[in-house]
Each structure stands twice: as C-alpha cells, then as structure tokens.
Design a protein around this motif. Sequence first.
Motif, PDB file in Angstrom:
ATOM      1  N   THR A 180      73.290  23.113  88.125  1.00  0.00           N
ATOM      2  CA  THR A 180      73.658  22.805  89.379  1.00  0.00           C
ATOM      3  C   THR A 180      74.967  22.205  89.717  1.00  0.00           C
ATOM      4  N   GLY A 181      75.754  21.808  88.547  1.00  0.00           N
ATOM      5  CA  GLY A 181      77.043  21.161  88.894  1.00  0.00           C
ATOM      6  C   GLY A 181      76.992  19.903  89.924  1.00  0.00           C
ATOM      7  N   THR A 182      75.654  19.081  90.133  1.00  0.00           N
ATOM      8  CA  THR A 182      75.328  18.097  90.919  1.00  0.00           C
ATOM      9  C   THR A 182      74.789  16.924  90.024  1.00  0.00           C
ATOM     10  N   ASP A 183      74.937  15.675  90.159  1.00  0.00           N
ATOM     11  CA  ASP A 183      73.987  14.643  89.640  1.00  0.00           C
ATOM     12  C   ASP A 183      72.819  14.482  90.593  1.00  0.00           C
ATOM     13  N   ARG A 184      71.725  15.305  90.095  1.00  0.00           N
ATOM     14  CA  ARG A 184      70.740  14.939  90.960  1.00  0.00           C
ATOM     15  C   ARG A 184      69.617  14.083  90.388  1.00  0.00           C
ATOM     16  N   ARG A 185      70.108  12.995  90.025  1.00  0.00           N
ATOM     17  CA  ARG A 185      69.065  12.177  89.167  1.00  0.00           C
ATOM     18  C   ARG A 185      68.059  11.310  90.187  1.00  0.00           C
ATOM     19  N   LYS A 186      68.756  11.018  91.364  1.00  0.00           N
ATOM     20  CA  LYS A 186      67.674  10.398  92.185  1.00  0.00           C
ATOM     21  C   LYS A 186      66.658  11.188  92.944  1.00  0.00           C
ATOM     22  N   LEU A 187      67.074  12.579  93.024  1.00  0.00           N
ATOM     23  CA  LEU A 187      65.678  13.626  93.406  1.00  0.00           C
ATOM     24  C   LEU A 187      64.852  13.931  92.338  1.00  0.00           C
ATOM     25  N   LEU A 188      65.561  14.031  90.947  1.00  0.00           N
ATOM     26  CA  LEU A 188      64.600  14.372  89.754  1.00  0.00           C
ATOM     27  C   LEU A 188      63.584  13.415  89.594  1.00  0.00           C
ATOM     28  N   ALA A 189      64.241  12.106  89.535  1.00  0.00           N
ATOM     29  CA  ALA A 189      63.220  11.004  89.195  1.00  0.00           C
ATOM     30  C   ALA A 189      62.145  10.932  89.976  1.00  0.00           C
ATOM     31  N   ALA A 190      62.506  11.010  91.376  1.00  0.00           N
ATOM     32  CA  ALA A 190      61.466  10.868  92.371  1.00  0.00           C
ATOM     33  C   ALA A 190      60.395  11.979  92.282  1.00  0.00           C
ATOM     34  N   LEU A 191      60.638  13.273  92.368  1.00  0.00           N
ATOM     35  CA  LEU A 191      59.925  14.208  91.913  1.00  0.00           C
ATOM     36  C   LEU A 191      58.986  14.220  90.605  1.00  0.00           C
ATOM     37  N   PHE A 192      59.656  13.664  89.491  1.00  0.00           N
ATOM     38  CA  PHE A 192      58.796  13.773  88.196  1.00  0.00           C
ATOM     39  C   PHE A 192      58.062  12.544  88.463  1.00  0.00           C
ATOM     40  N   THR A 193      58.411  11.360  88.791  1.00  0.00           N
ATOM     41  CA  THR A 193      57.483  10.418  88.912  1.00  0.00           C
ATOM     42  C   THR A 193      56.312  10.666  89.871  1.00  0.00           C
ATOM     43  N   GLU A 194      56.396  11.311  90.990  1.00  0.00           N
ATOM     44  CA  GLU A 194      55.441  11.787  91.975  1.00  0.00           C
ATOM     45  C   GLU A 194      54.491  12.633  91.453  1.00  0.00           C
ATOM     46  N   PHE A 195      55.142  13.761  90.831  1.00  0.00           N
ATOM     47  CA  PHE A 195      54.305  14.973  89.959  1.00  0.00           C
ATOM     48  C   PHE A 195      54.559  15.372  88.612  1.00  0.00           C
ATOM     49  N   PRO A 196      54.071  14.220  87.869  1.00  0.00           N
ATOM     50  CA  PRO A 196      54.409  14.487  86.315  1.00  0.00           C
ATOM     51  C   PRO A 196      53.504  15.733  86.206  1.00  0.00           C
ATOM     52  N   GLY A 197      52.411  15.980  86.597  1.00  0.00           N
ATOM     53  CA  GLY A 197      51.463  16.859  86.039  1.00  0.00           C
ATOM     54  C   GLY A 197      51.874  18.381  85.741  1.00  0.00           C
ATOM     55  N   PRO A 198      52.734  18.892  86.967  1.00  0.00           N
ATOM     56  CA  PRO A 198      53.281  20.186  87.000  1.00  0.00           C
ATOM     57  C   PRO A 198      54.575  20.404  86.067  1.00  0.00           C
ATOM     58  N   THR A 199      55.036  19.191  85.922  1.00  0.00           N
ATOM     59  CA  THR A 199      56.402  19.289  85.254  1.00  0.00           C
ATOM     60  C   THR A 199      56.378  19.570  83.841  1.00  0.00           C
ATOM     61  N   CYS A 200      57.053  20.523  83.401  1.00  0.00           N
ATOM     62  CA  CYS A 200      56.999  21.007  81.856  1.00  0.00           C
ATOM     63  C   CYS A 200      58.517  21.324  81.474  1.00  0.00           C
TER      64      CYS A 200
END
Length: 278
Positions: free
Chosen positions: A158-178
């Motif tokens: 993505t050419g972007t440091d999206r760590r704050k978004l990804l950390a939030a999504l993966f913490t909220e929705f660990p189940g669907p993340t593969c």
Amino acid sequence: MLRFRLMTAADLPFVMGLKRQAGWNQTEADLRRLLRLEPRGCFVAEWEAKPAGTVTTCVLGEVGWIAMVLVDEPLRGRGVGTALLEHALDYLERRRVATVRLDATAWGQPLYTRLGFVGEYEVVRYGGTPRCPAPGAPLVPYTPDLLPDLIALDRQVTGTDRRKLLAALFTEFPGPTCVVKEADAVTGYLSGRPGENAAQIGPGVAVSETAGRLLLGHALFCAVGPVFVDVPRANAAATDLVTSAGLVAQRTFLRMYRGRPVRDDPTALWASSGPEKG
Ligand SMILES: CC(C)(COP(=O)(O)OP(=O)(O)OC[C@H]1O[C@@H](n2cnc3c(N)ncnc32)[C@H](O)[C@@H]1OP(=O)(O)O)[C@@H](O)C(=O)NCCC(=O)NCCS
C-alpha cells in the motif's frame, strides 16, 4: 449559518442516520473505531445550529484518508459538502501529511476534482452470497506475534504505514484474520468484519497469486451470508475469483489523491479495507 465542531460518540445516531440514507455498510463499531483512530480529526457540520453533515479523517503515516463525507439530503447543494472537505483538509495540513486520499463515489467526484484531487484507479465493490469450493491448503490463523510482519507486508503493497488501523482491526476481529506463509515468509493476509448490510471482506494483501487465491477463496468459502469485497479493477486474479464465486459488481469508487503520489500496488491489493481507509 454554517459551523463545525468535533464529532463525538454522542453524534453516532446522527451519523448512522446519514449513512443509512446513503445505503452504506458501516456499523456503529466502524464509526467508533474511526473516532478512536483520529479523535481530533472527525467533524460534524451544523447548519443553523442543527447537525447537517459529517467528515472523518485518519492519519496513517504520511497519508491522510478522508471518509464519511455525508450531507443530509434536504441540505445538499448549498456548499456544506465543500466546506466539510475544506475543514478536513485544513486539519490534515496541520498534521503535515504529504498526501490526502479518498475513495470517491460518483456523487463526490465533481466536488473533489474542484478541490484539486486527481483520480488514481477504480475499486469495484462486489456483493452477494458466495459459492466457492474449499481452498486447497491450510492457512495460518492470526496471532499477535505476526503483527510486525503483516504491517511490513501491508506497507510494501500500500506504500503506507497502516499499523494503527491494522492493529485495531486485528485486535477487534482476530477470528476472520488469516495469513499465508510461503518458504517461511509471510506472503499475504486477509481480514474481515461485520457490516450492516453484508459482512465486509478485507483489508487483505498478497504478493503471490497463490497466497491471494488461498486467502480470498477461504473467506468466500467461510461466508455464511452476503458479503461485500472491494477489489481494485487492476487485480484481474481477484476479480476472476469473486465473479467465479457468483458475486456481482454493485458500485465503483474512484481512488483519488492530492499532494505527493503514493507508490502502491493495486494488483497486490486483494481486498480494500472499505472506502474509509484504502
Ligand atoms: C457528495 C455530497 C457530500 C455533497 O454534499 P453537498 O453539500 O451537496 O455539496 P456542495 O453543496 O458543496 O456541492 C454540491 C453541488 O452544489 C453546488 N453548490 C455549492 N454551493 C452552492 C450554493 N451556495 N448554491 C447553489 N449550489 C451550490 C456545488 O457547485 C455542487 O455542484 P455540482 O453538483 O455541479 O457538483 C452529498 O451529495 C452526499 O452526501 N452524497 C451522498 C454520500 C456520498 O456519496 N458522499 C461522497 C462520498 S465520496
């Protein structure tokens, strides 16, 4: 008279009302996440002291995303949308981002073009209840120790440091993340979350077609009802997979930017996050 104020959790019923008027898919949890990610950068416009419209921003590294540009139908066509955008751009200028990006609907495009945004590429929203065979190989379930690798892979695509978004999504929705690993290296990940009208598949990136097909195929196979997945038109393999699963194009967004162009690779973006964060 038009004035602006910060959006707070107390505004969520108003924002949900506007978003339903537009037929969008975000849930209240999505809006709460937007507020948490950028508490000083989400705004409500008031017209004659009554809430009239909204805009949110999300600063991800050097890129500022603009989303939730909504004006109450009876109050459109009197400059509220343009003023909301200018207010968001002022905020992002103060945050010193190099680039501002957004995914434009057909409604928003003329307004954004007038404000200096330039079209980059199309992202197509596919929807429906998928029919998809089980993918051929097992996936790695998400665990927090994988986060640094996923952030690095996502940044490469993505050419972007999206760590704050990804950390939030993966913490909220660990189940669907593969995750897919090939020769011990992470080559793809895909996440997902509930939506109001259909489950939202994404965000997800993959640097090999094998990884992309496994991840998206798995998400489509596991779906128990309708889904939405936003796929860049340039990703032919992802487009082939979702259409073969019976999903149908619903609408097209134009990804637009202002400022320094971002070097991303839409052919390795298998599912956008939804129009709010690229
Ligand atoms: C897109 C949207 C936010 C625009 O809001 P708006 O308040 O109507 O925007 P503006 O009033 O600033 O601009 C709309 C039009 O009114 C015109 N306008 C602006 N001020 C005006 C005024 N004082 N008098 C008359 N016309 C005016 C603009 O020139 C523009 O003309 P256009 O149709 O040729 O582009 C609104 O249509 C909306 O909520 N749409 C649904 C959700 C959506 O698609 N959002 C965009 C997501 S990317």
